[in-house]
Design a protein around this motif. Sequence first.
Motif, PDB file in Angstrom:
ATOM      1  N   VAL A 165      -4.574 -19.477  27.673  1.00 18.83           N
ATOM      2  CA  VAL A 165      -5.682 -20.058  28.435  1.00 18.83           C
ATOM      3  C   VAL A 165      -6.973 -19.977  27.630  1.00 18.83           C
ATOM      4  O   VAL A 165      -7.758 -20.930  27.585  1.00 18.83           O
ATOM      5  N   ALA A 166      -7.191 -18.852  26.968  1.00 19.04           N
ATOM      6  CA  ALA A 166      -8.408 -18.693  26.173  1.00 19.04           C
ATOM      7  C   ALA A 166      -8.450 -19.680  25.012  1.00 19.04           C
ATOM      8  O   ALA A 166      -9.502 -20.250  24.703  1.00 19.04           O
ATOM      9  N   GLN A 167      -7.318 -19.904  24.369  1.00 16.52           N
ATOM     10  CA  GLN A 167      -7.265 -20.851  23.260  1.00 16.52           C
ATOM     11  C   GLN A 167      -7.484 -22.278  23.744  1.00 16.52           C
ATOM     12  O   GLN A 167      -8.174 -23.064  23.085  1.00 16.52           O
ATOM     13  N   ALA A 168      -6.925 -22.623  24.892  1.00 16.96           N
ATOM     14  CA  ALA A 168      -7.139 -23.957  25.450  1.00 16.96           C
ATOM     15  C   ALA A 168      -8.598 -24.155  25.851  1.00 16.96           C
ATOM     16  O   ALA A 168      -9.177 -25.234  25.636  1.00 16.96           O
ATOM     17  N   CYS A 169      -9.201 -23.120  26.413  1.00 14.08           N
ATOM     18  CA  CYS A 169     -10.620 -23.207  26.778  1.00 14.08           C
ATOM     19  C   CYS A 169     -11.495 -23.348  25.539  1.00 14.08           C
ATOM     20  O   CYS A 169     -12.479 -24.088  25.552  1.00 14.08           O
ATOM     21  N   LEU A 170     -11.149 -22.632  24.472  1.00 19.05           N
ATOM     22  CA  LEU A 170     -11.905 -22.741  23.222  1.00 19.05           C
ATOM     23  C   LEU A 170     -11.815 -24.159  22.663  1.00 19.05           C
ATOM     24  O   LEU A 170     -12.825 -24.737  22.243  1.00 19.05           O
ATOM     25  N   GLY A 171     -10.630 -24.733  22.670  1.00 15.21           N
ATOM     26  CA  GLY A 171     -10.468 -26.101  22.201  1.00 15.21           C
ATOM     27  C   GLY A 171     -11.219 -27.104  23.067  1.00 15.21           C
ATOM     28  O   GLY A 171     -11.866 -28.026  22.554  1.00 15.21           O
ATOM     29  N   THR A 186     -14.883 -26.868  22.418  1.00 16.28           N
ATOM     30  CA  THR A 186     -15.185 -27.488  21.129  1.00 16.28           C
ATOM     31  C   THR A 186     -15.267 -28.998  21.261  1.00 16.28           C
ATOM     32  O   THR A 186     -16.166 -29.633  20.695  1.00 16.28           O
ATOM     33  N   VAL A 187     -14.354 -29.580  22.020  1.00 11.18           N
ATOM     34  CA  VAL A 187     -14.366 -31.034  22.223  1.00 11.18           C
ATOM     35  C   VAL A 187     -15.641 -31.468  22.924  1.00 11.18           C
ATOM     36  O   VAL A 187     -16.331 -32.390  22.477  1.00 11.18           O
ATOM     37  N   VAL A 188     -15.984 -30.791  24.011  1.00 10.44           N
ATOM     38  CA  VAL A 188     -17.165 -31.192  24.784  1.00 10.44           C
ATOM     39  C   VAL A 188     -18.444 -30.984  23.977  1.00 10.44           C
ATOM     40  O   VAL A 188     -19.305 -31.875  23.901  1.00 10.44           O
ATOM     41  N   ALA A 189     -18.576 -29.801  23.351  1.00 17.07           N
ATOM     42  CA  ALA A 189     -19.799 -29.499  22.606  1.00 17.07           C
ATOM     43  C   ALA A 189     -19.956 -30.416  21.397  1.00 17.07           C
ATOM     44  O   ALA A 189     -21.062 -30.916  21.127  1.00 17.07           O
ATOM     45  N   ALA A 241     -14.155 -35.762  17.831  1.00 17.82           N
ATOM     46  CA  ALA A 241     -14.350 -34.512  18.560  1.00 17.82           C
ATOM     47  C   ALA A 241     -13.029 -33.999  19.121  1.00 17.82           C
ATOM     48  O   ALA A 241     -12.765 -32.791  19.108  1.00 17.82           O
ATOM     49  N   LEU A 242     -12.184 -34.886  19.592  1.00 16.06           N
ATOM     50  CA  LEU A 242     -10.871 -34.493  20.096  1.00 16.06           C
ATOM     51  C   LEU A 242     -10.011 -33.916  18.979  1.00 16.06           C
ATOM     52  O   LEU A 242      -9.326 -32.902  19.160  1.00 16.06           O
ATOM     53  N   ALA A 243     -10.050 -34.546  17.813  1.00 15.44           N
ATOM     54  CA  ALA A 243      -9.304 -34.015  16.669  1.00 15.44           C
ATOM     55  C   ALA A 243      -9.843 -32.653  16.257  1.00 15.44           C
ATOM     56  O   ALA A 243      -9.070 -31.736  15.933  1.00 15.44           O
ATOM     57  N   LEU A 244     -11.149 -32.490  16.276  1.00 12.99           N
ATOM     58  CA  LEU A 244     -11.752 -31.200  15.939  1.00 12.99           C
ATOM     59  C   LEU A 244     -11.337 -30.120  16.929  1.00 12.99           C
ATOM     60  O   LEU A 244     -11.007 -28.993  16.535  1.00 12.99           O
ATOM     61  N   GLY A 245     -11.314 -30.440  18.210  1.00  8.91           N
ATOM     62  CA  GLY A 245     -10.865 -29.480  19.221  1.00  8.91           C
ATOM     63  C   GLY A 245      -9.406 -29.102  19.051  1.00  8.91           C
ATOM     64  O   GLY A 245      -9.020 -27.942  19.239  1.00  8.91           O
ATOM     65  N   THR A 246      -8.585 -30.070  18.663  1.00  5.23           N
ATOM     66  CA  THR A 246      -7.166 -29.785  18.411  1.00  5.23           C
ATOM     67  C   THR A 246      -7.006 -28.859  17.219  1.00  5.23           C
ATOM     68  O   THR A 246      -6.214 -27.909  17.255  1.00  5.23           O
ATOM     69  N   VAL A 247      -7.762 -29.094  16.168  1.00  2.00           N
ATOM     70  CA  VAL A 247      -7.698 -28.237  14.982  1.00  2.00           C
ATOM     71  C   VAL A 247      -8.139 -26.816  15.325  1.00  2.00           C
ATOM     72  O   VAL A 247      -7.519 -25.839  14.891  1.00  2.00           O
ATOM     73  N   VAL A 248      -9.195 -26.676  16.105  1.00  2.00           N
ATOM     74  CA  VAL A 248      -9.676 -25.348  16.496  1.00  2.00           C
ATOM     75  C   VAL A 248      -8.604 -24.611  17.307  1.00  2.00           C
ATOM     76  O   VAL A 248      -8.355 -23.428  17.091  1.00  2.00           O
ATOM     77  N   THR A 249      -7.956 -25.305  18.217  1.00  2.00           N
ATOM     78  CA  THR A 249      -6.914 -24.670  19.027  1.00  2.00           C
ATOM     79  C   THR A 249      -5.733 -24.241  18.171  1.00  2.00           C
ATOM     80  O   THR A 249      -5.224 -23.119  18.305  1.00  2.00           O
ATOM     81  N   VAL A 250      -5.293 -25.093  17.262  1.00  2.00           N
ATOM     82  CA  VAL A 250      -4.158 -24.760  16.401  1.00  2.00           C
ATOM     83  C   VAL A 250      -4.509 -23.595  15.475  1.00  2.00           C
ATOM     84  O   VAL A 250      -3.689 -22.692  15.267  1.00  2.00           O
ATOM     85  N   LEU A 251      -5.711 -23.595  14.933  1.00  2.00           N
ATOM     86  CA  LEU A 251      -6.112 -22.495  14.060  1.00  2.00           C
ATOM     87  C   LEU A 251      -6.213 -21.174  14.815  1.00  2.00           C
ATOM     88  O   LEU A 251      -5.860 -20.123  14.283  1.00  2.00           O
TER      89      LEU A 251
END
Length: 90
Positions: A6-12, A15-18, A42-52
Motif C-alpha cells: 500500500v505504501a509503495q502504491a501510494c508513493l507511486g 509521484t504521478v499527481v505531483a 508523469a504516469l511513466a515516472l510514477g510507475t518507475v518510482v513504484t518499481v524502484l
Amino acid sequence: MPRPSVAQACLGSFTVVASTVALLAVSGASGVLAVAVLVGFALALGTVVTVLSMSAAAARAAAEKAAPADPAGAADRTAAAAGHAYARQR
C-alpha cells in the motif's frame, strides 16, 4: 512479479499527481495532445518510482535474510568490552 504494498502504491500515485501538476504548471501546456503527453510522462515516472521502491524493499529483505543471526556470546563480549572500557576510565 510481486504486488506493491500500500505504501509503495501510494508513493507511486503521489509521484504521478505531483509530477503532473508540476509539469503542467511549468510547461504552460494548453493543448490536449501536450497535456496528454505530460500526463503520460508523469504516469511513466510514477510507475518507475513504484518499481524502484519494490526492488529496494526486496533487496533490503534479502540482505536481512542473508545476514547471520547474532552468534551466541556476542552480547557477552560486548558487555566484557564495555566493562574494560569502564575500568580504563577510572
